[in-house]
Scaffold this motif. Structure first.
Motif, PDB file in Angstrom:
ATOM      1  N   SER A   1     -10.975   9.280  -4.949  1.00  0.00           N
ATOM      2  CA  SER A   1     -10.479   7.931  -5.224  1.00  0.00           C
ATOM      3  C   SER A   1      -9.037   7.997  -5.714  1.00  0.00           C
ATOM      4  N   LYS A   2      -8.296   6.926  -5.418  1.00  0.00           N
ATOM      5  CA  LYS A   2      -6.888   6.882  -5.813  1.00  0.00           C
ATOM      6  C   LYS A   2      -6.773   6.643  -7.306  1.00  0.00           C
ATOM      7  N   GLY A   3      -5.640   7.059  -7.850  1.00  0.00           N
ATOM      8  CA  GLY A   3      -5.367   6.818  -9.267  1.00  0.00           C
ATOM      9  C   GLY A   3      -4.872   5.401  -9.476  1.00  0.00           C
ATOM     10  N   LYS A   4      -4.146   5.211 -10.556  1.00  0.00           N
ATOM     11  CA  LYS A   4      -3.644   3.878 -10.870  1.00  0.00           C
ATOM     12  C   LYS A   4      -2.315   3.995 -11.600  1.00  0.00           C
TER      13      LYS A   4
ATOM     14  N   ILE B   1       5.515  10.608  -7.093  1.00  0.00           N
ATOM     15  CA  ILE B   1       4.582   9.835  -7.933  1.00  0.00           C
ATOM     16  C   ILE B   1       3.451   9.275  -7.072  1.00  0.00           C
ATOM     17  N   ILE B   2       3.798   8.784  -5.887  1.00  0.00           N
ATOM     18  CA  ILE B   2       2.773   8.268  -4.962  1.00  0.00           C
ATOM     19  C   ILE B   2       1.781   9.384  -4.611  1.00  0.00           C
ATOM     20  N   GLU B   3       2.279  10.591  -4.383  1.00  0.00           N
ATOM     21  CA  GLU B   3       1.391  11.731  -4.086  1.00  0.00           C
ATOM     22  C   GLU B   3       0.401  11.955  -5.230  1.00  0.00           C
ATOM     23  N   ARG B   4       0.926  11.940  -6.448  1.00  0.00           N
ATOM     24  CA  ARG B   4       0.064  12.168  -7.619  1.00  0.00           C
ATOM     25  C   ARG B   4      -0.966  11.041  -7.775  1.00  0.00           C
TER      26      ARG B   4
ATOM     27  N   ILE C   1       8.843   1.784  -6.896  1.00  0.00           N
ATOM     28  CA  ILE C   1       7.500   2.374  -6.944  1.00  0.00           C
ATOM     29  C   ILE C   1       6.427   1.287  -6.782  1.00  0.00           C
ATOM     30  N   ILE C   2       6.685   0.087  -7.277  1.00  0.00           N
ATOM     31  CA  ILE C   2       5.723  -1.015  -7.107  1.00  0.00           C
ATOM     32  C   ILE C   2       5.589  -1.367  -5.623  1.00  0.00           C
ATOM     33  N   SER C   3       6.728  -1.435  -4.922  1.00  0.00           N
ATOM     34  CA  SER C   3       6.700  -1.720  -3.478  1.00  0.00           C
ATOM     35  C   SER C   3       5.905  -0.665  -2.724  1.00  0.00           C
ATOM     36  N   LYS C   4       6.104   0.600  -3.106  1.00  0.00           N
ATOM     37  CA  LYS C   4       5.389   1.691  -2.433  1.00  0.00           C
ATOM     38  C   LYS C   4       3.886   1.635  -2.720  1.00  0.00           C
ATOM     39  N   CYS C   5       3.524   1.248  -3.936  1.00  0.00           N
ATOM     40  CA  CYS C   5       2.095   1.111  -4.268  1.00  0.00           C
ATOM     41  C   CYS C   5       1.450   0.019  -3.416  1.00  0.00           C
ATOM     42  N   ILE C   6       2.176  -1.069  -3.221  1.00  0.00           N
ATOM     43  CA  ILE C   6       1.652  -2.167  -2.395  1.00  0.00           C
ATOM     44  C   ILE C   6       1.466  -1.685  -0.955  1.00  0.00           C
ATOM     45  N   GLU C   7       2.458  -0.943  -0.429  1.00  0.00           N
ATOM     46  CA  GLU C   7       2.372  -0.408   0.934  1.00  0.00           C
ATOM     47  C   GLU C   7       1.192   0.542   1.094  1.00  0.00           C
ATOM     48  N   GLU C   8       0.995   1.402   0.076  1.00  0.00           N
ATOM     49  CA  GLU C   8      -0.040   2.443   0.147  1.00  0.00           C
ATOM     50  C   GLU C   8      -1.409   1.952  -0.341  1.00  0.00           C
ATOM     51  N   LYS C   9      -1.447   0.656  -0.766  1.00  0.00           N
ATOM     52  CA  LYS C   9      -2.692   0.091  -1.305  1.00  0.00           C
ATOM     53  C   LYS C   9      -3.202   0.881  -2.514  1.00  0.00           C
TER      54      LYS C   9
END
Length: 281
Positions: free
Chosen positions: A2-5, A69-72, A97-105
């Motif tokens: 599962s993904k982190g947060k 950070i996205i990798e982690r 980083i917020i934009s990337k989180c939205i892209e990566e769900k």
């Protein structure tokens, strides 16, 4: 797996007591804290006896560091993002980083907390029903000229950030382009030497020509007033005859009936009186 947060965690803008219980909880639960300045964040963590791994995340490495950070986060880590003071993403790193989180769900949570904008706005005593935050003006005159051309006609209360070494130059620039509007100069908010000066731009320039600026500033400037707008609009037609005034609106594409109504409004005259002047137009 599962993904982190990701937690976007506001930190105090001065007084360390202004951190929220939720912010402390997020910092304690995080596997890693991404900090704008690790030395600054370490002071906060030490104050609350929180021991965590820190990585730097600032405006110069935001694009590159966001990827790692996205990798982690994809590996299941809980990461807290903090800036030196206030809420990340507001004139501080965080939006990338917020934009990337939205892209990566990838799930993320933005915690409410301290920000200098609202503290300064309320302290200023100016109109809080509508305001426009613009952060730091660009250093180059040609770049900030473009911005001020848009801001000068706005009726919203204007909010800017400024560093002490640029304050007098910025005040002079604002005075030249906005006139002598009211301004609240808020510095060292929530700290021991907090100060809010409520002056005109002209008075502020005189003050800081004698007193050296110290600390980070939030500038709260009154928007364009209705009186100022009325004066400018009146200057466009006060040397016209009523016939010329009607014709000027018709030249802009308005039909005569609408032009008469607008001239009557401008001159605060009865429409029937203006109509008499329209017969020859």
């Amino acid at each position: 797996m599962s993904k982190g947060k990701l937690f976007i965690v506001p930190t105090p803008i001065g007084n360390l007591k202004d951190i929220t219980l939720r912010a402390l909880e997020a910092l304690k639960e995080a596997d890693i804290i991404a900090a704008e300045d690790t030395r600054q964040t370490l002071k906060l963590l030490n104050h609350y006896n929180i021991k965590k791994s820190l990585i730097s995340y600032h405006m110069h490495n935001e694009e590159d560091r966001s990827g790692s950070i996205i990798e982690r986060l994809n590996e299941g880590n809980i990461i807290a993002l903090v800036s030196d003071a206030g809420t990340p993403g507001i004139s501080d790193p965080g939006s990338v980083i917020i934009s990337k989180c939205i892209e990566e769900k990838i799930p993320f949570e933005v915690l409410p907390g301290a920000t200098a904008i609202t503290t300064a706005l309320v302290s200023s005593g100016m109109d809080t029903t509508k305001f426009l935050f613009r952060g730091f003006l660009p250093r180059e005159n040609k770049d900030r000229k473009v911005i001020i051309e848009d801001l000068k006609s706005r009726t919203e209360t204007l909010i800017l950030y400024e560093a002490p070494h640029r304050l007098l130059n910025t005040l002079t620039f604002l005075r030249e382009n906005l006139g002598s509007r009211k301004i609240a100069l808020c510095r060292e908010l929530t700290k021991l030497h907090e100060e809010v000066l409520r002056l005109t731009l002209e008075e502020a320039i005189c003050h800081y020509e004698k007193v050296s600026p110290r600390g980070e500033y939030v500038l709260v400037i009154e928007g364009k007033t209705i009186e100022e707008i009325d004066r400018e609009e009146k200057a466009l037609w006060e040397n016209m005859s009523i016939e010329e005034h009607i014709k000027s609106y018709m030249d802009q594409g308005y039909i005569k009936k609408e032009a008469i109504k607008m001239v009557a409004r401008d001159r605060k005259m009865p429409k029937s009186e203006v109509y008499k002047y329209s017969l020859e137009v």
